[in-house]
Write an enzyme that holds these catalytic residues in place. Structure first.
Site, PDB file in Angstrom:
ATOM      1  CG  HIS A 181      -1.577   1.289   1.517  1.00 62.43           C
ATOM      2  ND1 HIS A 181      -2.589   1.796   0.746  1.00 62.43           N
ATOM      3  CD2 HIS A 181      -1.359   2.211   2.506  1.00 62.43           C
ATOM      4  CE1 HIS A 181      -2.990   2.961   1.238  1.00 62.43           C
ATOM      5  NE2 HIS A 181      -2.254   3.233   2.307  1.00 62.43           N
ATOM      6  CG  HIS A 189       0.840   6.574   1.149  1.00 64.12           C
ATOM      7  ND1 HIS A 189       0.021   7.675   1.291  1.00 64.12           N
ATOM      8  CD2 HIS A 189       0.228   5.565   1.826  1.00 64.12           C
ATOM      9  CE1 HIS A 189      -1.035   7.354   2.021  1.00 64.12           C
ATOM     10  NE2 HIS A 189      -0.943   6.082   2.358  1.00 64.12           N
ATOM     11  CD  GLU A 214      -4.546   6.283   2.996  1.00 64.40           C
ATOM     12  OE1 GLU A 214      -4.624   5.580   1.965  1.00 64.40           O
ATOM     13  OE2 GLU A 214      -3.675   6.116   3.865  1.00 64.40           O
ATOM     14  CB  SER A 225      -2.058   0.675  -3.020  1.00 64.84           C
ATOM     15  OG  SER A 225      -2.991   1.043  -2.017  1.00 64.84           O
TER      16      SER A 225
END
Length: 520
Positions: A352, A357, A397, A416
């Site tokens: 993730h 990120h 997010e 992701s």
């Protein structure tokens, strides 16, 4: 950190329970964790959940203090049973005693958790905690210093209860002179090195705790996870990030997700993400058959935007995670989700964070947005932390933006997750224009895909709107500015502090004017 009145919702993290802090004055911070057993519900782990839960805990603490009642004299020790050195104990302005208990414990977690619960029952307010190995191993495993604010009659009752405990070998009472005066209302790191203290965990869906975790019955996986967690807990600022030797299962899981996402990202990811991803493949070893290392990626980000990575053992509390962003530090896990569930993980993992990120953190506007979000959180109220966490959820997010008339994803939760990305762009969910006032209080979905997504005109536009919202809506009695030369957060609440900031602004304006003159 402000004084903490213990709550039944607070537990101690078993991996790294207590750490001492020294930042110009003696302070101690107790590492805490919130778990399902302590009332922390939900399916997906998020900063929003954590911020709301922590607000609830703090609210209960305050209510407990307001409703404090004297315990029955029948529970008090007689003069023959306990001796309180009245001449050496410090009395606070509220008439309560400021004392230090030095306790020798035989069983680490059991003894400590029972002791903290006993303090809570006796209406004691825990101020500081420090631990050390016991010098007398025959009597106990370790010693703990607990500094308390407590009424005298409650202290007597507390000592009686502690004396009855079979897991404690000795309890000593000492003074804590001038202790409370040194504690700020809300502690936050003043220097990047103090992020060593910002690793409080939210323990949900961990393989050692939750039977629903895919790795709960996998002994090998749990052992590997614990080893990686220990690396994060032992890491100190300035050290190189230890390299992880990933298993065959880890590599296969990474490859499956990497390959799946590569079929979607070229079409649906924002331009900044794709440009950085290409560089990461070239410079940091991003590839289907290779899991890149945090140390290499950290150097890459440092050159691009000044961000760096720091190993994390799991999901941090909202305050700790946001505080790290203020120093352009992204707390990043190193473990890989369990191989039995490659396409979904209810907890953050390296897949993730490295695929979602990291690439966008290489963009200057997004890096600036992330840092300003972190700076605004330093010393903020519980309600504002909830708003910042919700803002983070719907932007960092699950944020969408417009580029050349098309919807593109920039949020890590989208970039992701194959399924979430398809859902967000399917036309089924509600798409709202990014407005911080609405976004900060928007109910979020943690049981399934999101019902609502916010669309920014651009990353630059999102940054400008966020700045305006913070200036108009967030109430804090001071401003916090970041000094990149000393890597410290400076509180601006005086003429002197304002003058220091102004000098740097004048220097920057001078360079701008000189550059404009030369361009003419």
């Amino acid at each position: 950190m402000s004084a903490i009145s213990l709550s039944t919702k607070t537990s101690v993290n078993s991996t790294s329970s207590i750490t001492s802090l020294n930042s110009g004055r003696e302070q101690f911070v107790m590492k805490k964790s919130y778990s399902i057993e302590n009332g922390y519900a939900g399916r997906r782990r998020s900063l929003v959940d954590d911020a709301r839960f922590e607000s609830k805990v703090n609210r209960e603490n305050r209510e407990s203090l307001l409703h404090e009642n004297s315990l029955s004299r029948e529970n008090s020790l007689s003069g023959e049973e306990v001796f309180l050195p009245e001449d050496s104990l410090t009395v606070g302005e509220n008439g309560r005693l400021l004392v230090a208990l030095i306790i020798r414990m035989r069983e680490e977690m059991v003894s400590l958790s029972r002791t903290l619960k006993t303090i809570q029952n006796c209406k004691g307010t825990l101020l500081h905690v420090e631990s050390r190995p016991s010098q007398n191993l025959d009597e106990s495993q370790f010693e703990v210093i607990l500094k308390l604010d407590i009424a005298r009659e409650n202290l007597v009752s507390l000592l009686k209860l502690l004396k009855q405990s079979t897991s404690l070998s000795r309890v000593t009472v000492a003074s804590a002179t001038n202790f409370v005066a040194e504690i700020p209302e809300i502690w936050f790191p003043k220097h990047v090195s103090e992020l060593d203290l910002c690793n409080h965990l939210v323990t949900r869906y961990e393989p050692d705790l939750d039977q629903g975790h895919p790795g709960f019955t996998d002994v090998v996986y749990r052992k590997r996870r614990q080893e990686i967690a220990d690396i994060a807990f032992n890491y100190k600022h300035g050290e190189p990030i230890p390299r992880i030797k990933y298993s065959v299962e880890d590599k296969n899981t990474w490859k499956a997700v990497y390959t799946e996402l590569m079929s979607l990202l070229p079409k649906h990811a924002c331009r900044q993400h794709l440009e950085a991803f290409a560089l990461l493949e070239k410079e940091c070893g991003y590839a289907p058959d290779n899991i890149p290392q945090l140390e290499d990626i950290s150097h890459f980000l440092k050159r691009r935007t000044g961000f760096s990575l720091r190993p994390a053992a799991g999901l941090l509390t909202a305050r700790d995670f946001l505080a790290s962003l203020a120093y352009r530090v992204f707390q990043c896990t190193q473990y890989i989700r369990h191989s039995s569930s490659p396409y979904h993980s209810p907890e953050p993992d390296a897949i993730h964070e490295l695929l979602g990120h990291v690439p966008i953190l290489a963009d200057r506007n997004f890096a600036q947005f992330s840092q300003e979000l972190g700076l605004a959180s330093l010393g903020a109220s519980d309600s504002d932390i909830e708003k910042f966490s919700t803002m983070y959820w719907f932007t960092v997010e699950f944020g969408l933006c417009k580029q050349k008339g098309e919807l593109k994803a920039y949020g890590a939760g989208l970039l992701s997750s194959y399924g979430e990305l398809q859902h967000a762009l399917s036309g089924k969910p509600c798409l709202l224009p990014f407005d911080p006032i609405v976004c900060a209080v928007q109910p979020y979905q943690d049981l399934d895909y999101q019902d609502v997504y916010f669309v920014s005109e651009s990353l630059e536009d999102a940054l400008q709107k966020f700045r305006s919202w913070v200036a108009e809506s967030i109430r804090r009695p001071y401003e916090v500015c970041y000094n990149p030369f000393t890597q410290s957060a400076e509180i601006v609440d005086s003429i002197t502090g304002l003058a220091n900031v102004t000098k740097q602004v004048q220097t920057d304006l001078s360079h701008i004017c000189t550059a404009l003159h030369k361009m003419k």
